[in-house]
Design a protein around this motif. Sequence first.
Motif, PDB file in Angstrom:
ATOM      1  N   VAL A   1      -7.395  -2.836   3.134  1.00 21.04           N
ATOM      2  CA  VAL A   1      -7.729  -1.515   2.579  1.00 21.04           C
ATOM      3  C   VAL A   1      -9.102  -1.129   3.108  1.00 21.04           C
ATOM      4  O   VAL A   1     -10.105  -1.753   2.786  1.00 21.04           O
ATOM      5  CB  VAL A   1      -7.735  -1.534   1.038  1.00 21.04           C
ATOM      6  CG1 VAL A   1      -8.171  -0.188   0.483  1.00 21.04           C
ATOM      7  CG2 VAL A   1      -6.361  -1.912   0.520  1.00 21.04           C
TER       8      VAL A   1
ATOM      9  N   GLU B   1      -2.241   4.333  -0.694  1.00 26.28           N
ATOM     10  CA  GLU B   1      -3.324   3.735   0.083  1.00 26.28           C
ATOM     11  C   GLU B   1      -4.635   4.485  -0.117  1.00 26.28           C
ATOM     12  O   GLU B   1      -4.720   5.688   0.142  1.00 26.28           O
ATOM     13  CB  GLU B   1      -2.972   3.732   1.572  1.00 26.28           C
ATOM     14  CG  GLU B   1      -4.055   3.086   2.411  1.00 26.28           C
ATOM     15  CD  GLU B   1      -3.708   3.023   3.882  1.00 26.28           C
ATOM     16  OE1 GLU B   1      -4.532   2.492   4.647  1.00 26.28           O
ATOM     17  OE2 GLU B   1      -2.617   3.500   4.267  1.00 26.28           O
TER      18      GLU B   1
ATOM     19  N   ARG C   1       2.136   6.610   1.015  1.00 25.64           N
ATOM     20  CA  ARG C   1       2.831   6.195   2.226  1.00 25.64           C
ATOM     21  C   ARG C   1       4.340   6.198   2.061  1.00 25.64           C
ATOM     22  O   ARG C   1       5.071   5.998   3.039  1.00 25.64           O
ATOM     23  CB  ARG C   1       2.351   4.793   2.642  1.00 25.64           C
ATOM     24  CG  ARG C   1       0.862   4.712   2.964  1.00 25.64           C
ATOM     25  CD  ARG C   1       0.453   5.722   4.021  1.00 25.64           C
ATOM     26  NE  ARG C   1      -0.957   5.588   4.402  1.00 25.64           N
ATOM     27  CZ  ARG C   1      -1.618   6.470   5.131  1.00 25.64           C
ATOM     28  NH1 ARG C   1      -0.999   7.566   5.550  1.00 25.64           N
ATOM     29  NH2 ARG C   1      -2.883   6.275   5.432  1.00 25.64           N
TER      30      ARG C   1
ATOM     31  N   LEU D   1       0.830  -1.205   0.000  1.00 23.17           N
ATOM     32  CA  LEU D   1       0.000   0.000   0.000  1.00 23.17           C
ATOM     33  C   LEU D   1       0.862   1.251   0.000  1.00 23.17           C
ATOM     34  O   LEU D   1       0.691   2.156   0.827  1.00 23.17           O
ATOM     35  CB  LEU D   1      -0.938  -0.005   1.225  1.00 23.17           C
ATOM     36  CG  LEU D   1      -2.013  -1.083   1.261  1.00 23.17           C
ATOM     37  CD1 LEU D   1      -2.851  -0.966   2.523  1.00 23.17           C
ATOM     38  CD2 LEU D   1      -2.899  -1.003   0.020  1.00 23.17           C
TER      39      LEU D   1
END
Length: 377
Positions: A150, A20, A48, A17
């Motif tokens: 997620v 994300e 991220r 991710l």
Amino acid sequence: MSDFCSASAAPHYAPDLRLEPIHRDISFHFDLQRRSARGVVVITLVARSAGARRLELDGLDLREVEASDPRGRALSCRYDGKKLHIVWDEPFAGSERRELRIAYTVVDPLSGMCFSWPDEQYPNRSRHVVTDNETERARYWLPCIDHPNVRTTVDFHLRAEQQWTFLANGFHAGEESHEDGTKTVHWKLEQPSPSYLLCIAVGDLVCVEAGDFEGRPVAYFASAGHRPEDLLRAFGPTVDMLGWMTRRLACPFPYPKYYQLAAEGIGGAMENISLVTWDDMFVADERIHREWGWLIDLVNLHEMAHSYFGDLLVIRDFSHAWLKEGWATYMESAWLGDVYGEDDLLHQIHEEKWAYMDEADKDYARPIVTRNFDSAW
């Protein structure tokens, strides 16, 4: 393990991710008779790690797929019928947020989104559409990273003929009528949810309002043709169960409503956040309820327990499905013990143990946690 999965089953891990998703704004314009919908999802992403510029989304058999950046940043999109491969020309800065807009069409998908409309073979079939996603079937109607790690907040904007009932996760945030005889209803979910717990339902639905629980509305729905008194008989214990659950866990109910919907196309029952769905065979008349009432109550309690174990506390990936299912099953036994006595609790635990051992003896034995499987289901 040889009877549990194929020898070629690969290990499954939570996806990377670097980009994300943190919010989804989902819009659908439904044509129930044609079993189709035009959809637009705007996904808010946060980087991220600096330098990320690639995103891969699940999406099965979507049509007329178009991806764009609402602010005009250049990107490319390649869709192979199973995955959307998005690449921005300009990499993300660390913690940067961007939006991705995807427009597409869904036409009578194989799974995930179930359309119902009368035809020559079934002239009395109900008129509705409802989603049913567990474990990895949201991808049939929603471009997403179809995985429980997620979790996003969600806005739903559902448009169809104005006479229908419109349901989704979260709370009712408004509606707008249109000159063409349709209306758009806005539902808003402020608690993060994975894709498999999202739910949409639109159509000709029977409703029984059951009051509220600590200020949260409680209601029961079913596809047209079912009787309100049967709905109330099937789901009548719900408010008392909510009271028991919150006392037993010493935790307030975490969502803004508790709705239950029974409709053709649902397999079993499913703990979608604030909108639990059931196979409509559970809408029981008096005769069936005399035989099945105990089972309906246990399933009701089980799905409600998932509001905490599975919905509020979400597994990172499906190799840990035992956690949410184990706790929801244990809560059935705890409820039986508190309401009917210790003998019922012990009998339930004995039955669950026997069923597990019988499966291990006759079908397969596997580690409780395993990453090797052919299907998350």
